[in-house]
Design a protein around this motif. Structure first.
Motif, PDB file in Angstrom:
ATOM      1  N   ILE A 147      56.020 -12.252 -59.237  1.00 27.95           N
ATOM      2  CA  ILE A 147      56.748 -10.991 -58.682  1.00 27.95           C
ATOM      3  C   ILE A 147      57.783 -11.949 -57.622  1.00 27.95           C
ATOM      4  N   ILE A 148      58.942 -11.782 -58.081  1.00 31.18           N
ATOM      5  CA  ILE A 148      59.813 -12.114 -57.184  1.00 31.18           C
ATOM      6  C   ILE A 148      60.885 -11.027 -56.535  1.00 31.18           C
ATOM      7  N   ILE A 149      60.950 -11.017 -55.308  1.00 29.62           N
ATOM      8  CA  ILE A 149      61.470  -9.800 -54.549  1.00 29.62           C
ATOM      9  C   ILE A 149      62.653 -10.323 -54.003  1.00 29.62           C
ATOM     10  N   THR A 150      63.659  -9.760 -54.085  1.00 28.40           N
ATOM     11  CA  THR A 150      65.136 -10.437 -53.702  1.00 28.40           C
ATOM     12  C   THR A 150      66.130  -9.223 -53.774  1.00 28.40           C
ATOM     13  N   HIS A 151      66.942  -9.462 -52.731  1.00 30.85           N
ATOM     14  CA  HIS A 151      68.311  -8.693 -52.836  1.00 30.85           C
ATOM     15  C   HIS A 151      69.289  -9.187 -53.726  1.00 30.85           C
ATOM     16  N   ASP A 152      69.106 -10.223 -54.392  1.00 29.47           N
ATOM     17  CA  ASP A 152      70.158 -11.453 -54.701  1.00 29.47           C
ATOM     18  C   ASP A 152      70.238 -11.300 -56.452  1.00 29.47           C
ATOM     19  N   LEU A 153      71.081 -10.588 -57.024  1.00 27.40           N
ATOM     20  CA  LEU A 153      70.865 -10.466 -58.414  1.00 27.40           C
ATOM     21  C   LEU A 153      71.014 -11.623 -59.024  1.00 27.40           C
ATOM     22  N   GLY A 154      71.752 -12.669 -58.610  1.00 24.61           N
ATOM     23  CA  GLY A 154      72.063 -13.860 -59.085  1.00 24.61           C
ATOM     24  C   GLY A 154      70.632 -14.502 -59.308  1.00 24.61           C
ATOM     25  N   VAL A 155      69.712 -14.472 -58.136  1.00 20.93           N
ATOM     26  CA  VAL A 155      68.318 -15.017 -58.338  1.00 20.93           C
ATOM     27  C   VAL A 155      67.360 -14.514 -59.431  1.00 20.93           C
ATOM     28  N   ILE A 156      67.716 -12.849 -59.540  1.00 21.43           N
ATOM     29  CA  ILE A 156      67.190 -12.021 -60.541  1.00 21.43           C
ATOM     30  C   ILE A 156      67.590 -12.614 -61.813  1.00 21.43           C
ATOM     31  N   ALA A 157      68.650 -12.741 -62.219  1.00 26.51           N
ATOM     32  CA  ALA A 157      69.300 -13.391 -63.263  1.00 26.51           C
ATOM     33  C   ALA A 157      68.699 -14.479 -63.799  1.00 26.51           C
ATOM     34  N   GLU A 158      68.476 -15.342 -62.889  1.00 26.70           N
ATOM     35  CA  GLU A 158      68.059 -16.907 -63.265  1.00 26.70           C
ATOM     36  C   GLU A 158      66.544 -16.717 -63.421  1.00 26.70           C
ATOM     37  N   MET A 159      65.779 -15.862 -62.484  1.00 24.56           N
ATOM     38  CA  MET A 159      64.474 -16.110 -62.624  1.00 24.56           C
ATOM     39  C   MET A 159      63.416 -15.292 -63.325  1.00 24.56           C
ATOM     40  N   ALA A 160      63.961 -13.712 -63.412  1.00 23.00           N
ATOM     41  CA  ALA A 160      63.137 -12.793 -64.048  1.00 23.00           C
ATOM     42  C   ALA A 160      63.139 -12.503 -65.448  1.00 23.00           C
ATOM     43  N   ASP A 161      62.078 -11.996 -65.893  1.00 24.29           N
ATOM     44  CA  ASP A 161      61.869 -11.435 -67.277  1.00 24.29           C
ATOM     45  C   ASP A 161      62.319 -10.113 -67.544  1.00 24.29           C
ATOM     46  N   ASP A 162      61.632  -9.567 -66.475  1.00 22.98           N
ATOM     47  CA  ASP A 162      61.827  -7.869 -66.253  1.00 22.98           C
ATOM     48  C   ASP A 162      62.255  -7.632 -64.773  1.00 22.98           C
ATOM     49  N   VAL A 163      62.970  -6.405 -64.530  1.00 19.70           N
ATOM     50  CA  VAL A 163      63.565  -6.205 -63.395  1.00 19.70           C
ATOM     51  C   VAL A 163      63.137  -4.805 -63.135  1.00 19.70           C
ATOM     52  N   LEU A 164      62.764  -4.411 -61.781  1.00 19.16           N
ATOM     53  CA  LEU A 164      62.548  -3.076 -61.132  1.00 19.16           C
ATOM     54  C   LEU A 164      63.623  -3.107 -60.010  1.00 19.16           C
ATOM     55  N   VAL A 165      64.368  -2.082 -60.222  1.00 23.55           N
ATOM     56  CA  VAL A 165      65.365  -1.533 -59.038  1.00 23.55           C
ATOM     57  C   VAL A 165      64.999  -0.670 -58.296  1.00 23.55           C
ATOM     58  N   MET A 166      64.510  -0.805 -56.913  1.00 21.74           N
ATOM     59  CA  MET A 166      64.201   0.160 -56.114  1.00 21.74           C
ATOM     60  C   MET A 166      65.018   0.857 -54.954  1.00 21.74           C
ATOM     61  N   TYR A 167      64.929   2.140 -54.882  1.00 24.26           N
ATOM     62  CA  TYR A 167      65.891   2.746 -53.940  1.00 24.26           C
ATOM     63  C   TYR A 167      65.085   3.612 -53.218  1.00 24.26           C
TER      64      TYR A 167
END
Lengths: 367, 442, 336
Positions: A227-247
């Motif tokens: 699980i990678i927690i970040t605020h950086d969508l670039g990191v998400i784009a390169e690392m994640a398979d699935d994405v959970l957006v929390m608000y």
């Protein structure tokens, strides 16, 4: 890694080899404060399989760290109220006793933190901190075994001269090396689940790239769920398979990384995409901020918690956004893609209104 | 016995586990009433309106005269030995001979990794440090040579915006005092008009002018940064040094502040030296960018060149390391240039080219001769013996003729260096063409 | 590390020198002649100007101040002979002067007073550390609970009572009102060489008073430092490793929390060594504090000078020890 130590959960591993390694259902975390209870996370469900990476995106106060700390059982059970279900490898950990929880922590699941300088103890040698993590879950191992293991792990994460640097203190390491040591410590017991909380936030881009590469290599090698927690969508784009957006403590959009970043259907996700410039984007792309500030969890907005900052709520008939919390429902791009929004036709809004402003070059390509 | 009960102040019990993860929430509690104001302010805005408030990337005005000219600026911090007698045993060459111009009303971006000297440069320009050498020409004065007292009247023209909105505002002063203090220090407006000016400024930065009597802790991070900007604007500066102005803010707030800075630039014609490690934000805000490594500028040029056709291996590595949101559409990860190891110590930097220890193209000459910052295009300078576009770096050094050395960097007897280019802060009309190895010009 | 200690020692010697000068000057340029007290004493309060002049002359007070300071310093290293009126007194090195009252060398008296003061200081400090630190840790672990709140407020109450009043009340209640047997022997210091029980029973009440009072303060220091250290990121890391609570609290939390506590303790202990004036006075233990008090009332200038100097030296040495301990606790200090 020559020998993979047997862990007590190896029997359970076989049983649960069918389902995802981590399954969170309807998680709710509440903290008492002087001004009343604050619900930091609610109605959160997700799952992560071994070998897969889930990215959790959100701003400060969105509950992204709180939810992961609940998985690790790091909240003070005397004050935090946790309900719902968290199953790690088939074991329910909500309400699990401290000693059983401790056997899991750092062993079959580990967490690495932002700002390794603060997260490592300033008074103990790197090697001692790594050995400690090994010894606590390997009671039969000798101190020398643990030290050898620590050196081996430091070597694995790419620390030069690990047999010498093992006796350094954290402040003698550079920022990137500290984060590597932190990763080595997290992986020393070969966990099946690794939670990385903003692992590269304080680092320079080239060091960030090194760390992200390392995490990916290690994931491939150990086949762990990440699980990678970040605020950086670039990191998400390169690392994640699935994405959970929390608000504001809730999941507002969930899907594969491609769904979330190319066909998002929730205005908050649009806002995140439109408020970060891109190194490769057209210079005609506008930087469109999300107005206002993240909401107070003490007095969360009624209805959809994003409505006070949402610039598309005028497209929803009546007062729906203000009065009713939208359900997390399948989006149009696929059943695995979920969104929490009242908008009737988000795809059209995104393509005709948002995209031309934030990525004019992309619109031309598709035409 | 020390009988002073205040000898160590007590720490209040925190309700929750008191972890870093929860600090986010605590900050949110602080500002709930202000948030409420914003809810009122923003409700009912539609997308078109908000999109209209957003800006596209700033454009370059190639004819703008320089407002600030930095020439061969140096800052060496002494390193003291441990032991009984503390001798100076070396110097941290934080900034070592950099030259650039900031155009009037324009922005120059300064990028590089931590320790490259970009923040020191900002602090030199605002004269928080006195430079070891070089000059900083502003409005006919050399800021590098002025005494603190001579500097005072000029300080109003060169202001700074700090990174951390939580620690750069005095928590015991109201916003009105913070923003108005420079007016009183410099005696600019009569006392009875200070408040009016403060309210004007608060409105400019998008805060409620009626909130002048509130304290910084009543505002969120983004709003505090706005207060910091208002304070910097108080004296109508001509140059603003913005040191990582948005990196401490949440993503959605960063764009608000960047747009505000663009508004301010357009409205007041302020020049910006924009220091940041976020290459994407710098690209959006600055039409011209200087890349620093270990105290030196390794490449400087306009946005299209630096981001589109960088010629220095370090710039190329830096850009390739930036994670790319668009990557998701393609899937997988981009090939990137891996930089091994860490930045060497600025106390004892490598000889010749400082980047050579981590550079895949480095050869003997790189250790022997320092590459000059060579102008190779109308608005493009690079300091590399093997300067070239990614994948097209030359096999032999391009600088040998200019420096009068052979390919290994050994001086050729009898050869006269033909480098007629002096490293001036701005750009020449003619430049050295890498393909023809001749001087070319527009 | 070694260079660090040497550096601190050199600066310590420098500070002692400056303090000795300051003390010397203070008496030299005092409101009356420095010979006035001894003249009064020796002549039964009929000190005539002529007699005063004699004393001034024999004591060297008519010489320039730097010359006399030089003699004083020389006396510290090689000893000297002092003349008061017509009698010569031999004062061996390290000579701190001759008491105006007893005519004995000040140093000898100082040495004879030390065991009493050291006994009080070490015993009291040991007590308050032994109780204060663990109670502080326990309170920090339960921070915010009812037990913690009531403990903190009651300890705050005790430590806001002036110490002399607190010590007086302890003595009053434990010996006079309730006649607790263990405390009945108080007030007769007998060195430990003359039997540990006698020594122990003589000291016990003083220790209890000092211990309880110090404990309330050290509980609060420790609690504060501990609450801070327990909220650090590395504690969260330790928890995430799966370490047991005991290891997290003591190995990771307390080690960091001790740094500020040790700093305060260094100053405290130095002050204690310099003479626990209130404790000695109230429990009638004739240590350095008591002696200093007598010297002040009896205008025994050499003794006052010596006790002040001794206090300064004690404080400097304990600070030096704190700095060394500090660098042992925190590798960042040691290695920078």
């Amino acid at each position: 890694m020559t020998s993979v130590p047997m862990t007590q959960s190896s029997a359970a591993e076989r049983d649960a080899s069918e389902g995802p390694f981590l399954r969170v259902e309807d998680l709710k975390v509440t903290f008492p404060t002087q001004d009343g209870p604050v619900t930091a996370v609610q109605g959160l469900s997700y799952s992560v399989e071994k070998g897969k990476t889930l990215g959790i995106v959100g701003e400060s106060g969105s509950g992204k760290s709180v939810s992961s700390m609940a998985v690790m059982g790091l909240h003070d059970t005397k004050s935090a109220k946790i309900s719902g279900s968290i199953r790690v490898d088939g074991t329910e950990v909500v309400g699990l006793g401290e000693s059983q929880m401790r056997a899991l922590r750092g062993n079959s699941m580990a967490m690495i933190f932002q700002d390794a300088l603060a997260a490592l103890h300033p008074f103990y040698k790197i090697g001692a901190q790594l050995s400690e993590a090994y010894l606590v879950h390997h009671s039969s191992a000798s101190k020398r075994d643990a030290r050898r293991k620590a050196i081996e792990m430091l070597d694995r994460v790419g620390i030069p001269q690990p047999d010498r640097r093992v006796d350094d203190f954290p402040h003698q390491f550079s920022g990137g090396m500290r984060q590597r040591a932190m990763i080595a410590m997290g992986l020393i017991n070969d966990p099946s689940l690794l939670i990385a909380d903003e692992p590269t936030t304080a680092l320079d881009v080239t060091v960030q790239a090194q760390i992200l590469d390392l995490l990916q290599d290690l994931q491939r090698e150990f086949n762990s769920a990440v699980i990678i927690i970040t605020h950086d969508l670039g990191v998400i784009a390169e690392m994640a398979d699935d994405v959970l957006v929390m608000y504001a403590g809730r999941c507002v959009e969930y899907g594969t990384v491609k769904q979330i970043l190319t066909t998002p259907e929730m205005p908050y996700t649009w806002g995140l995409l439109s408020s970060i410039p891109d190194v490769h984007a057209s210079t005609d792309a506008r930087l469109i901020p999300i107005p206002g500030n993240p909401p107070s969890l003490l007095r969360p907005p009624t209805g959809c918690s994003f409505h006070p900052r949402c610039v598309h709520s005028d497209k929803v008939p009546g007062d729906l956004c203000r009065t009713e919390l939208p359900e997390l429902l399948p989006a149009s791009s696929g059943t695995a893609h979920l969104k929490r929004c009242h908008l009737a036709d988000p795809v059209r809004v995104y393509e005709t209104e948002v995209l031309p402003e934030i990525a004019p070059d992309l619109v031309e390509e598709t035409r | 016995m020390t009988q002073d009960p205040n000898a160590r102040s007590e720490i209040e019990p925190t309700e929750v586990g008191a972890n870093a993860a929860e600090t986010g929430e605590r900050e949110l509690h602080d500002d709930h009433d202000v948030t409420a104001d914003h809810e009122v302010l923003h409700e009912g805005l539609d997308f078109a309106t908000v999109a209209g408030m957003g800006h596209v990337a700033s454009e370059l005005d190639p004819d703008a005269p320089p407002v600030l000219t930095i020439d061969n600026l140096k800052m060496y911090f002494p390193v003291k030995s441990a032991g009984v007698v503390r001798r100076t045993i070396g110097h941290v060459q934080a900034v070592d001979g950099i030259s650039f111009e900031v155009p009037k009303g324009g922005s120059l971006g300064l990028v590089g990794e931590s320790g490259c000297g970009k923040s020191t440069t900002g602090r030199l320009i605002t004269r928080l440090y006195k430079p070891t050498g070089g000059s900083m020409m502003f409005d006919g004065h050399d800021l590098a040579k002025l005494s603190s007292r001579e500097m005072k009247p000029l300080r109003r023209d060169v202001q700074m915006i700090f990174q951390d909105p939580y620690t750069s505002l005095n928590p015991r002063h109201t916003v009105g005092t913070i923003v108005g203090a420079p007016l009183e220090v410099h005696n600019i407006v009569p006392k009875n008009q200070v408040l009016k000016r403060v309210q004007e400024l608060l409105e400019v930065v998008g805060l409620n002018p009626e909130h002048y009597n509130r304290y910084p802790n009543e505002f969120s991070g983004g709003q505090r940064q706005r207060i910091g900007i208002a304070r910097a604007l108080t004296l109508n500066p001509k140059v603003l040094v913005a040191d990582e102005p948005v990196s401490a803010l949440d993503v959605s707030i960063q764009a608000q502040v960047v747009n505000l800075l663009q508004d301010i630039q357009n409205e007041f014609d302020v020049a910006f030296l924009f220091i940041a490690h976020d290459l994407a934000i710098v690209r959006h805000f600055c039409p011209e960018i200087a890349v620093m490594y270990l105290g030196k500028i390794v490449e400087i040029g306009d946005r299209e060149t630096i981001y589109g056709r960088p010629h220095h291996p370090y710039t190329q590595a830096l850009l390739s390391a930036v994670p790319d949101v668009k990557q998701a559409a393609i899937g997988g990860r981009r090939e990137r240039i891996r930089l091994e190891g860490d930045v060497p110590s600025p106390i004892n930097p490598p000889s010749g080219c400082r980047f050579r220890t981590r550079c895949q193209f480095a050869q003997e000459i790189c250790a022997k001769v320092e590459p000059p910052l060579l102008q190779i295009g109308s608005r493009h300078k690079v300091a590399c013996h093997f300067a070239g576009e990614l994948g097209a770096h030359p096999a032999t050094p391009v600088t040998t003729d200019l420096l009068g050395v052979d390919d290994q960097g050994t001086p050729v007897p009898g050869a006269t260096p033909t480098n007629t280019q002096l490293t001036i802060p701005g750009y020449e009309k003619t430049w050295y063409d890498l393909t023809t190895k001749q001087t070319a010009g527009a | 590390m070694f260079a660090y200690v040497v550096k601190r020692l050199i600066s310590g010697v420098l500070v002692v020198t400056l303090i000795s000068m300051a003390i010397f000057l203070l008496f030299w340029y005092g409101p009356s002649s420095p010979a006035q007290p001894i003249c009064d004493r020796e002549s039964g309060n009929r000190c005539t100007p002529a007699r005063l002049a004699t004393y001034e002359k024999t004591l060297g007070y008519d010489n320039p101040v730097y010359e006399e300071y030089g003699k004083f310093v020389k006396g510290v290293f090689v000893g000297r002979t002092l003349t008061i009126a017509s009698n010569d007194y031999e004062c061996a090195a390290p000579c701190l002067g001759i008491s105006f009252r007893t005519k004995a060398p000040v140093k000898e008296e100082l040495v004879s007073r030390m065991p009493a003061t050291f006994s009080i200081a070490v015993g009291g400090a040991l007590l308050y550390l032994l109780f204060g630190v663990p109670i502080g840790v326990a309170a920090a672990r339960r921070r915010g609970s009812l037990a913690d709140k009531s403990l903190v407020s009651s300890f705050l109450f005790i430590s806001s009572i002036p110490y002399y009043l607190f010590a007086l009340l302890t003595w009053l209640y434990l010996t006079v009102t309730f006649e607790v047997p263990l405390f009945s022997n108080t007030g007769y210091f007998s060195p430990i060489t003359e039997g540990p029980w006698k020594w122990f029973s003589g000291m016990f009440l003083a220790w209890v008073a000092l211990g309880i009072f110090g404990c309330t303060q050290y509980t609060r220091y420790t609690r504060g430092a501990m609450v801070e250290s327990l909220s650090e990121d590395y504690i969260r890391t330790a928890k995430a490793k799966g370490l047991p609570a005991r290891t997290i609290i003591y190995k990771h939390g307390l080690r960091a929390a001790l740094v500020p506590v040790v700093t305060i303790f260094g100053i405290d202990f130095g002050t204690l060594l310099a003479g626990t004036i209130f404790t000695e006075r109230i429990f009638e233990i004739k240590g350095i504090g008591w002696w200093a008090l007598e010297a002040v009332t009896g205008k025994d200038l050499p003794v006052v000078q010596a006790t002040a100097l001794f206090g300064a030296v004690a404080l400097i040495i304990s600070n030096l020890i704190v700095d060394v301990v500090y660098s042992v606790l925190d590798p960042r200090v040691r290695l920078s």
